[in-house]
Design a protein around this motif. Structure first.
Motif, PDB file in Angstrom:
ATOM      1  N   GLN A  19       0.825  -1.221   0.011  1.00 54.68           N
ATOM      2  CA  GLN A  19      -0.069   0.129   0.125  1.00 54.68           C
ATOM      3  C   GLN A  19       0.801   1.275   0.051  1.00 54.68           C
ATOM      4  OE1 GLN A  19      -3.273   0.021  -0.489  1.00 54.68           O
ATOM      5  NE2 GLN A  19      -3.312   2.091  -0.361  1.00 54.68           N
ATOM      6  N   ALA A  20       1.727   1.273   0.831  1.00 48.79           N
ATOM      7  CA  ALA A  20       2.770   2.371   0.824  1.00 48.79           C
ATOM      8  C   ALA A  20       3.445   2.666  -0.532  1.00 48.79           C
ATOM      9  CB  ALA A  20       4.052   2.290   1.728  1.00 48.79           C
ATOM     10  N   LEU A  21       3.796   1.606  -1.261  1.00 52.02           N
ATOM     11  CA  LEU A  21       4.500   1.418  -2.705  1.00 52.02           C
ATOM     12  C   LEU A  21       3.337   2.132  -3.613  1.00 52.02           C
ATOM     13  CD1 LEU A  21       6.532  -1.749  -2.786  1.00 52.02           C
ATOM     14  CD2 LEU A  21       7.446   0.618  -2.764  1.00 52.02           C
ATOM     15  N   ARG A  22       2.095   1.520  -3.462  1.00 46.74           N
ATOM     16  CA  ARG A  22       1.160   2.316  -4.486  1.00 46.74           C
ATOM     17  C   ARG A  22       0.952   3.691  -4.373  1.00 46.74           C
ATOM     18  NH1 ARG A  22      -2.954  -2.841  -3.807  1.00 46.74           N
ATOM     19  NH2 ARG A  22      -1.861  -3.997  -5.425  1.00 46.74           N
ATOM     20  N   GLU A  23       1.075   4.281  -2.884  1.00 47.22           N
ATOM     21  CA  GLU A  23       0.735   5.524  -2.563  1.00 47.22           C
ATOM     22  C   GLU A  23       2.004   6.488  -3.109  1.00 47.22           C
ATOM     23  OE1 GLU A  23      -0.018   5.770   1.426  1.00 47.22           O
ATOM     24  OE2 GLU A  23      -2.057   5.110   1.457  1.00 47.22           O
ATOM     25  N   LYS A  24       3.005   5.749  -3.090  1.00 47.30           N
ATOM     26  CA  LYS A  24       4.372   6.434  -3.738  1.00 47.30           C
ATOM     27  C   LYS A  24       4.403   6.619  -5.045  1.00 47.30           C
ATOM     28  CE  LYS A  24       9.304   5.860  -4.093  1.00 47.30           C
ATOM     29  NZ  LYS A  24      10.534   4.803  -3.905  1.00 47.30           N
ATOM     30  N   ILE A  25       3.651   5.631  -5.761  1.00 45.68           N
ATOM     31  CA  ILE A  25       3.699   5.586  -7.279  1.00 45.68           C
ATOM     32  C   ILE A  25       2.691   6.723  -7.665  1.00 45.68           C
ATOM     33  CG2 ILE A  25       2.519   4.404  -9.438  1.00 45.68           C
ATOM     34  CD1 ILE A  25       3.806   1.835  -8.159  1.00 45.68           C
ATOM     35  N   ALA A  26       1.446   6.836  -6.916  1.00 41.40           N
ATOM     36  CA  ALA A  26       0.436   7.725  -7.156  1.00 41.40           C
ATOM     37  C   ALA A  26       1.011   9.141  -6.964  1.00 41.40           C
ATOM     38  CB  ALA A  26      -0.607   7.660  -6.049  1.00 41.40           C
ATOM     39  N   ASN A  27       2.020   9.357  -5.687  1.00 41.03           N
ATOM     40  CA  ASN A  27       2.432  10.724  -5.670  1.00 41.03           C
ATOM     41  C   ASN A  27       3.369  11.148  -6.631  1.00 41.03           C
ATOM     42  OD1 ASN A  27       3.240  13.066  -3.885  1.00 41.03           O
ATOM     43  ND2 ASN A  27       4.930  11.964  -3.529  1.00 41.03           N
ATOM     44  N   LEU A  28       4.357  10.162  -7.147  1.00 39.02           N
ATOM     45  CA  LEU A  28       5.209  10.386  -8.278  1.00 39.02           C
ATOM     46  C   LEU A  28       4.428  10.888  -9.504  1.00 39.02           C
ATOM     47  CD1 LEU A  28       7.946   7.733  -7.495  1.00 39.02           C
ATOM     48  CD2 LEU A  28       8.098  10.010  -7.237  1.00 39.02           C
ATOM     49  N   ALA A  29       3.507  10.101  -9.823  1.00 33.85           N
ATOM     50  CA  ALA A  29       2.757  10.255 -10.937  1.00 33.85           C
ATOM     51  C   ALA A  29       2.183  11.729 -11.151  1.00 33.85           C
ATOM     52  CB  ALA A  29       1.534   9.278 -11.176  1.00 33.85           C
ATOM     53  N   ASN A  30       1.709  12.231  -9.952  1.00 36.22           N
ATOM     54  CA  ASN A  30       1.105  13.596  -9.957  1.00 36.22           C
ATOM     55  C   ASN A  30       2.147  14.445 -10.146  1.00 36.22           C
ATOM     56  OD1 ASN A  30      -1.644  12.756  -9.188  1.00 36.22           O
ATOM     57  ND2 ASN A  30      -1.498  12.307  -7.208  1.00 36.22           N
ATOM     58  N   GLN A  31       3.115  14.230  -9.489  1.00 39.24           N
ATOM     59  CA  GLN A  31       4.455  15.386  -9.729  1.00 39.24           C
ATOM     60  C   GLN A  31       4.588  15.283 -11.032  1.00 39.24           C
ATOM     61  OE1 GLN A  31       7.556  15.374  -6.849  1.00 39.24           O
ATOM     62  NE2 GLN A  31       6.331  13.644  -5.798  1.00 39.24           N
ATOM     63  N   ALA A  32       4.582  14.140 -11.829  1.00 41.82           N
ATOM     64  CA  ALA A  32       5.110  14.038 -13.161  1.00 41.82           C
ATOM     65  C   ALA A  32       3.855  14.735 -14.336  1.00 41.82           C
ATOM     66  CB  ALA A  32       5.343  12.659 -13.838  1.00 41.82           C
ATOM     67  N   LYS A  33       2.691  14.596 -13.881  1.00 46.74           N
ATOM     68  CA  LYS A  33       1.759  15.243 -14.606  1.00 46.74           C
ATOM     69  C   LYS A  33       1.714  16.642 -14.185  1.00 46.74           C
ATOM     70  CE  LYS A  33      -1.497  11.330 -14.255  1.00 46.74           C
ATOM     71  NZ  LYS A  33      -2.656  10.915 -13.755  1.00 46.74           N
ATOM     72  N   HIS A  34       2.043  17.131 -13.052  1.00 50.92           N
ATOM     73  CA  HIS A  34       2.356  18.693 -12.720  1.00 50.92           C
ATOM     74  C   HIS A  34       3.267  19.113 -13.544  1.00 50.92           C
ATOM     75  CE1 HIS A  34       1.817  22.383 -10.394  1.00 50.92           C
ATOM     76  NE2 HIS A  34       3.266  22.372 -10.328  1.00 50.92           N
ATOM     77  N   LEU A  35       4.533  18.447 -13.606  1.00 45.46           N
ATOM     78  CA  LEU A  35       5.394  18.954 -14.529  1.00 45.46           C
ATOM     79  C   LEU A  35       5.084  19.138 -15.950  1.00 45.46           C
ATOM     80  CD1 LEU A  35       8.377  19.940 -14.652  1.00 45.46           C
ATOM     81  CD2 LEU A  35       8.976  17.563 -14.946  1.00 45.46           C
ATOM     82  N   LEU A  36       4.390  18.163 -16.470  1.00 44.57           N
ATOM     83  CA  LEU A  36       3.915  18.173 -17.850  1.00 44.57           C
ATOM     84  C   LEU A  36       3.073  19.474 -17.991  1.00 44.57           C
ATOM     85  CD1 LEU A  36       3.136  14.417 -18.691  1.00 44.57           C
ATOM     86  CD2 LEU A  36       4.997  15.950 -19.774  1.00 44.57           C
TER      87      LEU A  36
END
Length: 403
Positions: free
Chosen positions: A5-22
């Motif tokens: 669950q912690a890894l999935r939350e980490k992935i979601a956080n990283l994905a949000n940061q990547a989308k924000h950068l785009l």
């Protein structure tokens, strides 16, 4: 091993940061730093995804081994032969991170209820473990009458006190007179109890050397046992069950000066405040351990201790100790001796009813971020139970003096 669950939350956080950068760069030309930052997010997401797959693969291997060890000798682990306790153990260890076949086995063993109402209803084997664990705390379940009802609807239990009723002599050819029995009703309604959530390290739960069912069930049952025994003993009947100490009538009030003690004469008066019909049906005392210590020092008029040790006070075990010839139950939820305290009860405790709702014992495993971020798994247990004293003449209490 990191929690999925912690890894999935980490992935979601990283994905949000990547989308924000785009979104932030839009049509702008990316600098080398921008590209490196985005690639870093992508690489971390890929790494975390691979780690999740590795953890899931290891859990499947561990679960398969556990199932093989739990299966009956000579039988395949099909859905219709799996042991209910093994299925519960699998659920406690791995939650929903199991194979499709194992998920079916869990559902077959544990009937699903609405999560807000308590997660999974446990099979009868686990429910029996909860009840046995609850008996070990407080003493009320050891001496009371236990009833189980299929539903949790309001229940008015019929009562009747016949201790003052007598027959008559009738002359020849004369008619018998009437003496109707007076019936009453006593409410024995159930209340939903929770163990409160407990947090346990995920490594401990997944350790195959730990009997996870016994460990988790005992922890949850201990909490349920303590709160229910407290209410069985001193419950007010307002938003909680009726307790025996509040429902029982006063048999003896201590003489002036007996705020922290009781006299031999007061105990004799308490005994005889209960009708002899009840005294002959397994009557006993109930009091907390510190009150037993007070009574152990008392002597009768001939200077003999009124407390008589049985074998259970020695290393051999067996014959129970007695007070004035009657057995006693230690219940530390009974009030300690103090001014106006209801500190001792005596009588026939089989007239006190504890009602359990069949099939109400349930548990749930929590894998949400509140636990996952700390490397923990949450558990909570529920049960529905209530109590009341059917006949207030069957049990009487001793009340310490006010001054």
């Amino acid at each position: 091993m990191q929690n999925i669950q912690a890894l999935r939350e980490k992935i979601a956080n990283l994905a949000n940061q990547a989308k924000h950068l785009l979104a932030e760069k839009g049509d702008q030309t990316w600098s080398k730093e921008d590209q490196a930052k985005f690639d870093g997010f992508a690489n971390e997401i890929e790494s975390a995804t691979a780690q999740i797959k590795a953890i899931e693969k290891m859990r499947d291997i561990d679960a398969d081994k556990f199932f093989e060890n739990a299966a009956p000798s000579g039988k395949s682990l099909s859905n219709d032969t799996i042991d209910a306790v093994a299925a519960v153990a699998l659920y406690l260890r791995h939650g929903n991170n199991v194979t499709a076949e194992q998920a079916i086995a869990i559902r077959n063993a544990m009937s699903t209820t609405t999560p807000a109402e308590g997660g999974y209803t446990v099979p009868s084997e686990i429910a029996a473990m909860v009840v046995d664990a609850m008996k070990a705390f407080g003493g009320m379940r050891e001496v009371s009458q236990i009833i189980s009802t299929a539903g949790g609807n309001a229940l008015n239990y019929p009562t009747s006190d016949g201790t003052s009723e007598v027959g008559e002599i009738v002359a020849e050819n004369a008619a018998a007179t009437g003496a109707d029995i007076t019936f009453g009703t006593v409410a024995v309604n159930p209340y939903k109890y929770s163990s409160k959530k407990i947090a346990l390290p995920v490594e401990l739960i997944q350790d195959s050397a730990i009997d996870v069912v016994a460990f988790v069930v005992n922890r949850l049952a201990t909490r349920l046992a303590r709160i229910t025994n407290q209410h069985y003993t001193t419950g007010t009947g307002s938003s909680q069950p009726f307790g025996v100490m509040g429902r029982a009538s006063v048999g003896k009030t201590g003489t002036t000066g007996q705020t922290l003690t009781v006299t031999y004469d007061d105990l004799i008066d308490l005994i005889h405040s209960v009708n002899s019909a009840y005294r002959g049906r397994g009557a006993r005392f109930m009091l907390r351990d510190t009150s037993v210590a007070v009574i152990r020092k008392l002597k009768d008029s001939a200077g003999r201790p009124i407390w008589n040790p049985g074998d259970n006070e020695s290393i051999s075990g067996g014959t129970p100790s007695t007070i004035c010839g009657y057995p006693y139950t230690v219940n530390d939820d009974v009030a300690a001796m103090a001014a106006n305290a209801r500190s001792i009860a005596f009588g026939d405790f089989s007239q006190f009813v504890i009602r359990d709702v069949a099939g109400s014992t349930s548990l749930r495993r929590f894998d949400d971020s509140a636990f996952a971020l700390n490397g923990q798994v949450g558990f909570c247990g529920w049960t529905r139970t209530g109590s009341n004293l059917l006949d207030t003449a069957a049990v009487k209490v001793y009340v310490n003096s006010a001054t």
